[in-house]
Write an enzyme that holds these catalytic residues in place. Structure first.
Site, PDB file in Angstrom:
ATOM      1  N   HIS A  21      -4.768   5.475   4.141  1.00  0.00           N
ATOM      2  CA  HIS A  21      -4.557   4.569   5.278  1.00  0.00           C
ATOM      3  C   HIS A  21      -5.712   4.711   6.285  1.00  0.00           C
ATOM      4  O   HIS A  21      -6.225   3.730   6.797  1.00  0.00           O
ATOM      5  CB  HIS A  21      -3.250   4.904   6.016  1.00  0.00           C
ATOM      6  CG  HIS A  21      -2.002   4.661   5.225  1.00  0.00           C
ATOM      7  ND1 HIS A  21      -1.041   5.610   5.032  1.00  0.00           N
ATOM      8  CD2 HIS A  21      -1.547   3.548   4.593  1.00  0.00           C
ATOM      9  CE1 HIS A  21      -0.044   5.101   4.325  1.00  0.00           C
ATOM     10  NE2 HIS A  21      -0.328   3.860   4.038  1.00  0.00           N
ATOM     11  N   LYS A  45      13.260   4.648   0.183  1.00  0.00           N
ATOM     12  CA  LYS A  45      14.315   5.666   0.248  1.00  0.00           C
ATOM     13  C   LYS A  45      13.714   7.043   0.574  1.00  0.00           C
ATOM     14  O   LYS A  45      12.558   7.301   0.308  1.00  0.00           O
ATOM     15  CB  LYS A  45      15.141   5.686  -1.030  1.00  0.00           C
ATOM     16  CG  LYS A  45      14.359   5.885  -2.300  1.00  0.00           C
ATOM     17  CD  LYS A  45      15.351   5.899  -3.445  1.00  0.00           C
ATOM     18  CE  LYS A  45      14.833   6.019  -4.780  1.00  0.00           C
ATOM     19  NZ  LYS A  45      13.817   6.026  -5.495  1.00  0.00           N
ATOM     20  N   ARG A  99      -5.457  -0.750  -3.887  1.00  0.00           N
ATOM     21  CA  ARG A  99      -5.792   0.407  -4.722  1.00  0.00           C
ATOM     22  C   ARG A  99      -6.137  -0.124  -6.103  1.00  0.00           C
ATOM     23  O   ARG A  99      -6.920  -1.031  -6.238  1.00  0.00           O
ATOM     24  CB  ARG A  99      -4.643   1.416  -4.745  1.00  0.00           C
ATOM     25  CG  ARG A  99      -4.609   2.242  -3.481  1.00  0.00           C
ATOM     26  CD  ARG A  99      -3.333   2.970  -3.326  1.00  0.00           C
ATOM     27  NE  ARG A  99      -2.268   2.042  -3.001  1.00  0.00           N
ATOM     28  CZ  ARG A  99      -1.147   2.374  -2.386  1.00  0.00           C
ATOM     29  NH1 ARG A  99      -0.939   3.617  -2.039  1.00  0.00           N
ATOM     30  NH2 ARG A  99      -0.238   1.479  -2.118  1.00  0.00           N
ATOM     31  N   SER A 137       1.547   7.319  -0.277  1.00  0.00           N
ATOM     32  CA  SER A 137       2.520   8.104   0.495  1.00  0.00           C
ATOM     33  C   SER A 137       3.613   8.629  -0.429  1.00  0.00           C
ATOM     34  O   SER A 137       4.090   9.749  -0.273  1.00  0.00           O
ATOM     35  CB  SER A 137       3.164   7.233   1.575  1.00  0.00           C
ATOM     36  OG  SER A 137       2.203   6.765   2.467  1.00  0.00           O
TER      37      SER A 137
HETATM   38  P1  ADP Z   1       2.218   3.037   0.597  1.00  0.00           P
HETATM   39  O1  ADP Z   1       1.990   1.842  -0.305  1.00  0.00           O
HETATM   40  O2  ADP Z   1       1.335   4.207   0.271  1.00  0.00           O
HETATM   41  O3  ADP Z   1       3.636   3.389   0.848  1.00  0.00           O
HETATM   42  P2  ADP Z   1       2.050   1.460   2.986  1.00  0.00           P
HETATM   43  O4  ADP Z   1       3.182   0.578   2.662  1.00  0.00           O
HETATM   44  O5  ADP Z   1       2.107   2.128   4.298  1.00  0.00           O
HETATM   45  O6  ADP Z   1       1.698   2.607   1.996  1.00  0.00           O
HETATM   46  O7  ADP Z   1       0.700   0.633   2.810  1.00  0.00           O
HETATM   47  C1  ADP Z   1       0.108  -0.161   3.769  1.00  0.00           C
HETATM   48  C2  ADP Z   1      -1.123  -0.794   3.170  1.00  0.00           C
HETATM   49  O8  ADP Z   1      -2.085   0.207   2.906  1.00  0.00           O
HETATM   50  C3  ADP Z   1      -0.910  -1.494   1.830  1.00  0.00           C
HETATM   51  O9  ADP Z   1      -1.737  -2.635   1.780  1.00  0.00           O
HETATM   52  C4  ADP Z   1      -1.358  -0.475   0.816  1.00  0.00           C
HETATM   53  O10 ADP Z   1      -1.784  -1.095  -0.374  1.00  0.00           O
HETATM   54  C5  ADP Z   1      -2.513   0.148   1.569  1.00  0.00           C
HETATM   55  N1  ADP Z   1      -2.836   1.494   1.112  1.00  0.00           N
HETATM   56  C6  ADP Z   1      -2.051   2.598   1.145  1.00  0.00           C
HETATM   57  N2  ADP Z   1      -2.701   3.655   0.620  1.00  0.00           N
HETATM   58  C7  ADP Z   1      -3.948   3.201   0.247  1.00  0.00           C
HETATM   59  C8  ADP Z   1      -5.089   3.793  -0.375  1.00  0.00           C
HETATM   60  N3  ADP Z   1      -5.090   5.065  -0.754  1.00  0.00           N
HETATM   61  N4  ADP Z   1      -6.169   3.014  -0.601  1.00  0.00           N
HETATM   62  C9  ADP Z   1      -6.156   1.709  -0.259  1.00  0.00           C
HETATM   63  N5  ADP Z   1      -5.121   1.086   0.320  1.00  0.00           N
HETATM   64  C10 ADP Z   1      -4.021   1.812   0.569  1.00  0.00           C
END
Ligand code: ADP
Length: 172
Positions: A21, A45, A99, A137
């Site tokens: 992030h 969850k 990703r 995450s």
């Molecule tokens: P996660 O998918 O890890 O639970 P979030 O819902 O908080 O995380 O993701 C928010 C945004 O950040 C999404 O667009 C997700 O694809 C992107 N994101 C999360 N981790 C990464 C990463 N390691 N590299 C690139 N984008 C990421």
């Protein structure tokens, strides 16, 4: 005439905030004058933290990034429709991270639906550096729960938060 401030929204659950992030936020900060990191009320969850705690942790972690980039970075909770929230904060861009191929299908649909809901808002995709691309995450939580070392995946504040969460999970 003064140029209008460019505002972007980076939405996610941030449960918890990882180096992936942070990588996307640092890149996004270069594209806009003000970046609103929007923490979604609904999380998956077994969340690491409730909404207000996720907001507080994200805010604390990002205080440093804001200083480094010079961009105004705000962290706000949201529970409404994303395009509505985006309009409310005056943003014209939604930032998302990509990703591997696994993210593509979901992100493709989300961006398409959001565009239909409000064509004045563009979704922009960013990729994290190779070092951070695979971090999620969900896996960070699983590794922490199983006693693995997550220090290269998350900032130190998140690691501390995860330690406390793991201890709580193990309580009888
Ligand atoms: P996660 O998918 O890890 O639970 P979030 O819902 O908080 O995380 O993701 C928010 C945004 O950040 C999404 O667009 C997700 O694809 C992107 N994101 C999360 N981790 C990464 C990463 N390691 N590299 C690139 N984008 C990421």
């Amino acid at each position: 005439m003064a140029a209008r401030e460019k505002i972007g929204v980076y939405p996610g659950t941030f449960d918890p905030i990882t180096n992936g992030h942070l990588d996307i936020i640092a890149r996004g900060a270069k594209l806009v004058d003000r970046l609103v990191v929007a923490v979604a009320a609904s999380s998956g969850k077994n969340p690491v933290a409730e909404l207000d705690e996720r907001v507080a942790l994200t805010r604390e972690v990002l205080a440093e990034t804001a200083q480094e980039t010079g961009t105004i970075i705000e962290v706000r909770p949201f529970s409404t429709l994303l395009v509505q929230f985006t309009r409310e904060v005056g943003a014209s861009v939604i930032l998302r991270g990509l990703r591997a191929i696994s993210d593509f299908d979901f992100e493709f649909q989300l961006a398409g639906m959001n565009y239909r809901l409000d064509p004045s808002i563009e979704t922009v995709f960013l990729m994290a550096s190779e070092r951070h691309q695979f971090i999620s995450s969900r896996f960070v939580k699983e590794i922490a729960l199983l006693g693995g070392d997550v220090s290269s995946f998350v900032p130190p504040l998140t690691e501390r938060h995860l330690d406390a969460w793991v201890k709580k999970q193990r309580e009888p």
